[in-house]
Design an enzyme around this catalytic site. Structure first.
Site, PDB file in Angstrom:
ATOM      1  N   SER A  37       0.837  -1.211   0.000  1.00 62.78           N
ATOM      2  CA  SER A  37       0.000   0.000   0.000  1.00 62.78           C
ATOM      3  C   SER A  37       0.864   1.252   0.000  1.00 62.78           C
ATOM      4  O   SER A  37       1.940   1.282   0.622  1.00 62.78           O
ATOM      5  CB  SER A  37      -0.863  -0.031   1.256  1.00 62.78           C
ATOM      6  OG  SER A  37      -1.446   1.217   1.487  1.00 62.78           O
ATOM      7  N   LYS A  46       1.784  -3.619   6.611  1.00 64.94           N
ATOM      8  CA  LYS A  46       2.183  -3.800   5.204  1.00 64.94           C
ATOM      9  C   LYS A  46       3.701  -3.708   5.066  1.00 64.94           C
ATOM     10  O   LYS A  46       4.321  -4.497   4.335  1.00 64.94           O
ATOM     11  CB  LYS A  46       1.495  -2.756   4.315  1.00 64.94           C
ATOM     12  CG  LYS A  46      -0.004  -2.987   4.180  1.00 64.94           C
ATOM     13  CD  LYS A  46      -0.295  -4.261   3.382  1.00 64.94           C
ATOM     14  CE  LYS A  46      -1.747  -4.655   3.375  1.00 64.94           C
ATOM     15  NZ  LYS A  46      -2.034  -5.884   2.655  1.00 64.94           N
ATOM     16  N   TYR A 106      -2.104  -0.241  10.440  1.00 69.48           N
ATOM     17  CA  TYR A 106      -2.342  -0.886   9.140  1.00 69.48           C
ATOM     18  C   TYR A 106      -1.095  -0.753   8.244  1.00 69.48           C
ATOM     19  O   TYR A 106      -0.603  -1.746   7.688  1.00 69.48           O
ATOM     20  CB  TYR A 106      -3.568  -0.271   8.448  1.00 69.48           C
ATOM     21  CG  TYR A 106      -3.633  -0.621   6.977  1.00 69.48           C
ATOM     22  CD1 TYR A 106      -3.971  -1.913   6.571  1.00 69.48           C
ATOM     23  CD2 TYR A 106      -3.318   0.316   6.000  1.00 69.48           C
ATOM     24  CE1 TYR A 106      -4.000  -2.256   5.223  1.00 69.48           C
ATOM     25  CE2 TYR A 106      -3.345  -0.016   4.656  1.00 69.48           C
ATOM     26  CZ  TYR A 106      -3.685  -1.294   4.266  1.00 69.48           C
ATOM     27  OH  TYR A 106      -3.705  -1.635   2.930  1.00 69.48           O
TER      28      TYR A 106
HETATM   29  P1  NAD Z   1     -11.292  -6.117   0.663  1.00 66.95           P
HETATM   30  O1  NAD Z   1     -11.542  -6.040   2.123  1.00 66.95           O
HETATM   31  O2  NAD Z   1     -12.401  -5.815  -0.267  1.00 66.95           O
HETATM   32  O3  NAD Z   1     -10.696  -7.553   0.284  1.00 66.95           O
HETATM   33  C1  NAD Z   1      -9.938  -8.320   1.187  1.00 66.95           C
HETATM   34  C2  NAD Z   1     -10.503  -9.734   1.177  1.00 66.95           C
HETATM   35  O4  NAD Z   1      -9.727 -10.531   2.059  1.00 66.95           O
HETATM   36  C3  NAD Z   1     -11.953  -9.782   1.671  1.00 66.95           C
HETATM   37  O5  NAD Z   1     -12.724 -10.560   0.768  1.00 66.95           O
HETATM   38  C4  NAD Z   1     -11.852 -10.457   3.034  1.00 66.95           C
HETATM   39  O6  NAD Z   1     -13.008 -11.200   3.340  1.00 66.95           O
HETATM   40  C5  NAD Z   1     -10.615 -11.311   2.847  1.00 66.95           C
HETATM   41  N1  NAD Z   1      -9.917 -11.639   4.086  1.00 66.95           N
HETATM   42  C6  NAD Z   1      -9.570 -10.814   5.103  1.00 66.95           C
HETATM   43  N2  NAD Z   1      -8.960 -11.504   6.084  1.00 66.95           N
HETATM   44  C7  NAD Z   1      -8.888 -12.798   5.666  1.00 66.95           C
HETATM   45  C8  NAD Z   1      -8.357 -13.986   6.228  1.00 66.95           C
HETATM   46  N3  NAD Z   1      -7.774 -14.000   7.438  1.00 66.95           N
HETATM   47  N4  NAD Z   1      -8.452 -15.127   5.518  1.00 66.95           N
HETATM   48  C9  NAD Z   1      -9.041 -15.152   4.295  1.00 66.95           C
HETATM   49  N5  NAD Z   1      -9.573 -14.047   3.728  1.00 66.95           N
HETATM   50  C10 NAD Z   1      -9.495 -12.894   4.401  1.00 66.95           C
HETATM   51  O7  NAD Z   1     -10.043  -5.162   0.358  1.00 66.95           O
HETATM   52  P2  NAD Z   1      -9.433  -4.696  -1.036  1.00 66.95           P
HETATM   53  O8  NAD Z   1      -9.677  -3.250  -1.172  1.00 66.95           O
HETATM   54  O9  NAD Z   1      -9.818  -5.617  -2.114  1.00 66.95           O
HETATM   55  O10 NAD Z   1      -7.886  -4.868  -0.700  1.00 66.95           O
HETATM   56  C11 NAD Z   1      -7.176  -6.015  -1.084  1.00 66.95           C
HETATM   57  C12 NAD Z   1      -5.728  -5.856  -0.622  1.00 66.95           C
HETATM   58  O11 NAD Z   1      -5.175  -4.672  -1.177  1.00 66.95           O
HETATM   59  C13 NAD Z   1      -5.558  -5.755   0.881  1.00 66.95           C
HETATM   60  O12 NAD Z   1      -4.390  -6.470   1.245  1.00 66.95           O
HETATM   61  C14 NAD Z   1      -5.360  -4.269   1.117  1.00 66.95           C
HETATM   62  O13 NAD Z   1      -4.601  -4.026   2.268  1.00 66.95           O
HETATM   63  C15 NAD Z   1      -4.602  -3.874  -0.141  1.00 66.95           C
HETATM   64  N6  NAD Z   1      -4.770  -2.464  -0.522  1.00 66.95           N
HETATM   65  C16 NAD Z   1      -6.020  -1.959  -0.722  1.00 66.95           C
HETATM   66  C17 NAD Z   1      -6.166  -0.613  -1.070  1.00 66.95           C
HETATM   67  C18 NAD Z   1      -7.526  -0.003  -1.249  1.00 66.95           C
HETATM   68  O14 NAD Z   1      -7.636   1.221  -1.168  1.00 66.95           O
HETATM   69  N7  NAD Z   1      -8.566  -0.776  -1.496  1.00 66.95           N
HETATM   70  C19 NAD Z   1      -5.025   0.183  -1.250  1.00 66.95           C
HETATM   71  C20 NAD Z   1      -3.768  -0.382  -1.055  1.00 66.95           C
HETATM   72  C21 NAD Z   1      -3.641  -1.713  -0.693  1.00 66.95           C
HETATM   73  C1  WQD Z   2      -9.161  10.217   0.024  1.00 68.07           C
HETATM   74  C2  WQD Z   2      -9.323  11.716   0.242  1.00 68.07           C
HETATM   75  C3  WQD Z   2      -9.752  12.311   2.529  1.00 68.07           C
HETATM   76  C4  WQD Z   2     -13.681  10.375   2.790  1.00 68.07           C
HETATM   77  C5  WQD Z   2      -6.811   5.074   2.120  1.00 68.07           C
HETATM   78  C6  WQD Z   2      -5.866   4.365   3.050  1.00 68.07           C
HETATM   79  C7  WQD Z   2      -4.652   3.908   2.286  1.00 68.07           C
HETATM   80  C8  WQD Z   2      -5.036   3.099   1.059  1.00 68.07           C
HETATM   81  C9  WQD Z   2      -5.977   3.861   0.200  1.00 68.07           C
HETATM   82  C10 WQD Z   2      -5.179   0.785   1.686  1.00 68.07           C
HETATM   83  C11 WQD Z   2      -8.626  12.221   1.486  1.00 68.07           C
HETATM   84  C12 WQD Z   2     -10.945  12.652   1.661  1.00 68.07           C
HETATM   85  C13 WQD Z   2     -12.455  10.846   2.347  1.00 68.07           C
HETATM   86  C14 WQD Z   2     -14.705  11.304   3.084  1.00 68.07           C
HETATM   87  C15 WQD Z   2     -13.236  13.089   2.433  1.00 68.07           C
HETATM   88  N1  WQD Z   2      -5.727   1.902   1.418  1.00 68.07           N
HETATM   89  N2  WQD Z   2     -12.241  12.189   2.172  1.00 68.07           N
HETATM   90  N3  WQD Z   2     -14.448  12.639   2.889  1.00 68.07           N
HETATM   91  O1  WQD Z   2      -7.091   8.063   3.083  1.00 68.07           O
HETATM   92  O2  WQD Z   2      -6.047   8.502   0.813  1.00 68.07           O
HETATM   93  O3  WQD Z   2      -6.189   6.236   1.626  1.00 68.07           O
HETATM   94  O4  WQD Z   2      -7.125   4.258   0.989  1.00 68.07           O
HETATM   95  O5  WQD Z   2      -4.011   0.507   1.647  1.00 68.07           O
HETATM   96  O6  WQD Z   2      -3.901   3.143   3.168  1.00 68.07           O
HETATM   97  O7  WQD Z   2      -5.478   5.273   4.067  1.00 68.07           O
HETATM   98  O8  WQD Z   2      -8.281   7.362   0.955  1.00 68.07           O
HETATM   99  O9  WQD Z   2     -10.575   7.496   0.094  1.00 68.07           O
HETATM  100  O10 WQD Z   2     -10.208   7.575   2.598  1.00 68.07           O
HETATM  101  O11 WQD Z   2      -9.535   9.532   1.214  1.00 68.07           O
HETATM  102  O12 WQD Z   2     -13.060  14.313   2.286  1.00 68.07           O
HETATM  103  O13 WQD Z   2     -15.828  10.939   3.516  1.00 68.07           O
HETATM  104  O14 WQD Z   2     -10.732  11.980   0.440  1.00 68.07           O
HETATM  105  O15 WQD Z   2      -9.544  13.296   3.491  1.00 68.07           O
HETATM  106  O16 WQD Z   2      -8.135  13.496   1.202  1.00 68.07           O
HETATM  107  P1  WQD Z   2      -6.876   7.655   1.708  1.00 68.07           P
HETATM  108  P2  WQD Z   2      -9.723   7.915   1.231  1.00 68.07           P
END
Ligand code: NAD
Ligand code: WQD
Length: 356
Positions: free
Chosen positions: A127, A155, A151
């Site tokens: 992330s 990572k 979190y």
């Molecule tokens: P999500 O929560 O939609 O998907 C994660 C999936 O993993 C879910 O289906 C959940 O049920 C499953 N899961 C959680 N714990 C588990 C366990 N112990 N065993 C088996 N399954 C389990 O999230 P996402 O947005 O699809 O994110 C996927 C990955 O990408 C995550 O590792 C997250 O940290 C990373 N990531 C997401 C974002 C984002 O903004 N969505 C950004 C950067 C990194």
């Molecule tokens: C985006 C912008 C908020 C909600 C998160 C995780 C990061 C990664 C990606 C997993 C910011 C603003 C948001 C709202 C708002 N995930 N905002 N009103 O915080 O950049 O990143 O998702 O790895 O680890 O921290 O994403 O979508 O929450 O926010 O004004 O109701 O929108 O302040 O500027 P963020 P976000």
């Protein structure tokens, strides 16, 4: 023989889109998910969207080594994509042990089982949050890392573990992808982001305001040192993220050991720019008000997306308009997410292995 990819967290937001992308490119796909943050209905949507069944789908917790090992025994796994994790920053402050247990413990369990079954190829979900408060943008993979919440620490800890494991086991080939802000949905409207409860993230919140499920958006601060004072992020279409994983799997053998890549577009978008683009895409202006900054937020996070472009000759292709249009289509067709009736779009239902 087509390659078999095991996808942990394959029913989640990014995992489900990646499964469709892999199926569309001829891979056999096996999903492991405990559905702590996803609906098993997402699995039907995957097969419907791809027009091909999954090779298997198992309700298994990745920390359960015995159950995970049985999945590896049942399928000839060539590579793993490890999405399964908890991902809510705020929740991680309240539940740090749960976050370390699932994110770090789950990764260790997976690595042990992969080792037992002689599987050496892994794509890991990292992330952009590992960068923390960035002194300068855009961020390259060499920018300093400084996680600011549990979190993000989990990572970075996983990346550290993967580096040590790769140093110790020379056969290991690992790509850690630091995604920026994945948003949007599959263009069919069958698959998308279906958060439980109140969305933490901007795009799903905006989509729920537009569809009438929420009254208005709270914009967290307009006094950041950015052009319009609101936070700037690098939003990336989830289909580009999915495609990036498919391309990553094809490049796993480029070198031994661990490589870390950013997955972003290189373009920054402010909260107000996204709100305006969504209003345009949906034809519904999104009411909002400015409120206090959200604790822990940073002003600007934008990727330097050059490294993957050089390494894989690959770049993202979908812009903010496509992200908003596709997120809106999913929201409009599925106002209650996967809990509601599936829309009449996409390919034929082909079934798939029942979730065991
Ligand atoms: P999500 O929560 O939609 O998907 C994660 C999936 O993993 C879910 O289906 C959940 O049920 C499953 N899961 C959680 N714990 C588990 C366990 N112990 N065993 C088996 N399954 C389990 O999230 P996402 O947005 O699809 O994110 C996927 C990955 O990408 C995550 O590792 C997250 O940290 C990373 N990531 C997401 C974002 C984002 O903004 N969505 C950004 C950067 C990194
Ligand atoms: C985006 C912008 C908020 C909600 C998160 C995780 C990061 C990664 C990606 C997993 C910011 C603003 C948001 C709202 C708002 N995930 N905002 N009103 O915080 O950049 O990143 O998702 O790895 O680890 O921290 O994403 O979508 O929450 O926010 O004004 O109701 O929108 O302040 O500027 P963020 P976000």
């Amino acid at each position: 023989m087509p390659e078999t990819v095991l996808v942990t967290g394959g029913a989640g937001f990014i995992g489900s889109h990646t499964c469709v992308e892999l199926l569309a490119h001829g891979y056999e796909v096996v999903v492991v998910d405990n559905h702590v943050n996803s609906s098993p209905r997402a699995l039907d949507r995957i097969t419907k969207t791809a027009g091909r069944p999954l090779a298997g789908a198992y309700r298994v917790d990745v920390r359960d080594r015995r159950a995970l090992s049985e999945v590896f025994t049942a399928h000839p796994v060539d590579a793993v994509i490890h999405f399964a994790a908890h991902k809510a920053v705020g929740e991680s402050v309240a539940l740090p042990v749960e976050y370390y247990d699932t994110n770090v413990g789950g990764t260790c369990a997976l690595l042990a089982v992969m080792h037992d079954h002689d599987v050496h190829r892994l794509v890991f979900s990292s992330s952009c949050s590992v960068y923390g408060e960035a002194p300068t943008v855009p961020l390259t993979e060499r920018s300093p890392v400084a996680p600011t919440n549990p979190y993000a620490h989990t990572k970075l800890a996983c990346e550290r573990i993967l580096r040590d494991v790769c140093d110790h086991l020379p056969d290991m080939k690992v790509l850690a992808l630091r995604y920026f802000n994945p948003v949007g949905a599959h263009p069919s409207g069958l698959l998308g982001e279906d958060p439980r409860g109140v969305p933490n993230n901007l795009m799903p919140y905006v989509a729920q305001v537009a569809v009438g499920r929420r009254e208005r958006l709270d914009v967290f601060g307009d006094d950041y040192p950015t052009p319009d004072g609101t936070g700037v992020r690098d939003y990336i279409h989830v289909m580009d993220v999915a495609e990036g994983h498919r391309v990553a799997v094809a490049h796993l053998d480029d070198q031994a050991g661990l490589r870390v890549f950013n997955l972003g577009t290189g373009t920054g978008t402010s909260v107000l720019q996204l709100v305006a683009a969504f209003g345009e895409a949906s034809g519904r202006p999104v009411p909002y008000r400015i409120v206090e900054r959200r604790p822990g937020d940073v002003a600007e996070l934008v990727a330097d997306a050059g490294a993957v472009a050089v390494a894989w000759d690959w770049r993202t292709t979908r812009d903010l308009t496509a992200m908003c249009r596709d997120a809106w289509r999913f929201q409009e067709l599925n106002p209650d997410g996967y809990a509601g009736r599936p829309p009449r779009a996409g390919g034929p239902t082909t079934g798939g292995t029942p979730c065991g």
